[in-house]
Design an enzyme around this catalytic site. Structure first.
Site, PDB file in Angstrom:
ATOM      1  N   ASN A 116       0.273  -1.232   0.210  1.00  0.00           N
ATOM      2  CA  ASN A 116       0.584  -0.404   0.294  1.00  0.00           C
ATOM      3  C   ASN A 116       0.554   1.749   0.196  1.00  0.00           C
ATOM      4  OD1 ASN A 116      -2.581   1.865   1.174  1.00  0.00           O
ATOM      5  ND2 ASN A 116      -1.079   1.444   2.227  1.00  0.00           N
ATOM      6  N   SER A 133      -3.194   2.298  -8.789  1.00  0.00           N
ATOM      7  CA  SER A 133      -4.471   3.760  -8.969  1.00  0.00           C
ATOM      8  C   SER A 133      -5.229   3.571 -10.065  1.00  0.00           C
ATOM      9  CB  SER A 133      -3.250   4.670  -8.967  1.00  0.00           C
ATOM     10  OG  SER A 133      -4.011   6.275  -9.012  1.00  0.00           O
ATOM     11  N   TYR A 191       4.033   9.744 -12.089  1.00  0.00           N
ATOM     12  CA  TYR A 191       2.833   8.773 -11.134  1.00  0.00           C
ATOM     13  C   TYR A 191       2.538   8.136 -12.435  1.00  0.00           C
ATOM     14  CZ  TYR A 191      -0.645   8.489  -7.463  1.00  0.00           C
ATOM     15  OH  TYR A 191      -1.040   7.143  -6.196  1.00  0.00           O
ATOM     16  N   LYS A 202       2.586   3.385 -11.547  1.00  0.00           N
ATOM     17  CA  LYS A 202       1.179   3.042 -10.624  1.00  0.00           C
ATOM     18  C   LYS A 202       0.755   1.954 -12.146  1.00  0.00           C
ATOM     19  CE  LYS A 202       0.709   4.505  -6.798  1.00  0.00           C
ATOM     20  NZ  LYS A 202       0.501   3.160  -5.252  1.00  0.00           N
TER      21      LYS A 202
END
Length: 254
Positions: A90, A144, A156, A160
């Site tokens: 996580n 995500s 990002y 992900k």
């Protein structure tokens, strides 16, 4: 109650947000929970609350971008509880600016990839040694919706999206060994990490592109909602599921 009875679960980023709620829920369902994060004081505060509610928990400070500390988390877990049954990857970081591809800096790329991508690889590598040797277990990766749909800063999104590919790779490797791996892709979640973003620093070009694909009437997710799905994927209730990617965003990506 008891959906994770006698299971040992490692949850990274267990000091706040999704990780905190998952740790509390897993402990309530009977798991021996090991939580890790960089901020030791906040981590211990979560552990104290779990103990106060009758749960079993071990808090281990860890920066998942460092492979040695990942090894130590798994080593200390096995030393304390004898095994590992569940890993929830996580822990992660956001980029402060949602920088578009033509603007993203080396520093931002390295910071996000080091934690989000490499950290997940490092942590999973160590836990997988235990799970595959015992021929059983569940790995749940928190990716995500950005990695699923592309709606976010370039670095990002890349960090992900890599987790989604890694999920399928681990599931393929573990299928014959009864080691499952699935991923969740949350949309906007109300956590300290998202609510403290400085909107003045966000890339207006990237925000404009994302706005074309969003419906502001759709509510954000709450950490508890994501934790509930993590529990399902960690438990034997999802025993036939592996290599799957679940988007959790109230339908905002549709």
């Amino acid at each position: 109650m008891g959906r994770l009875e006698n299971k040992v679960a490692i949850i990274t980023g267990g000091n706040s947000g999704i990780g905190e709620k998952a740790a509390e829920l897993f402990a309530k369902e009977g798991a021996k929970v090991v939580i890790s994060a960089r901020r030791a004081e906040q981590l211990e505060a979560v552990a104290d609350r779990i103990r106060e509610n009758g749960g079993e928990v071990l808090a281990i400070p860890c920066d998942i971008s460092d492979p040695e500390t990942c090894r130590q988390v798994v080593e200390k877990t096995v030393e304390k509880y004898g095994t590992v049954d569940i890993l929830v990857n996580n822990a992660g970081v956001l980029d402060a600016g949602l920088d578009a591809i033509e603007k993203v800096s080396d520093e931002v790329i390295n910071r996000l990839v080091d934690t989000n991508t490499k950290g997940t690889l490092y942590m999973t590598r160590e836990a997988a040694k235990v799970l595959m040797a015992k021929k059983g277990g569940s790995i749940v990766n928190v990716a995500s919706v950005a990695g699923y749909c592309g709606n976010g800063g370039a670095a990002y999104v890349a960090s992900k999206a890599a987790i989604i590919g890694l999920t399928k790779n681990i599931a393929m490797r573990g299928a014959s060994l009864n080691v499952r791996c699935n991923a969740v892709c949350p949309g906007t979640v109300v956590t300290p990490m998202t609510t403290t973003l400085d909107h003045s620093k966000l890339d207006p070009d990237m925000l404009g592109a994302m706005a074309q694909h969003s419906d502001m009437k759709i509510p954000p997710c709450m950490p508890e909602e994501i934790a509930n799905v993590l529990l399902f994927l960690a438990s034997d209730e999802s025993s036939s599921m592996t290599g799957q990617v679940m988007v959790l965003d109230h339908g905002a990506n549709l």
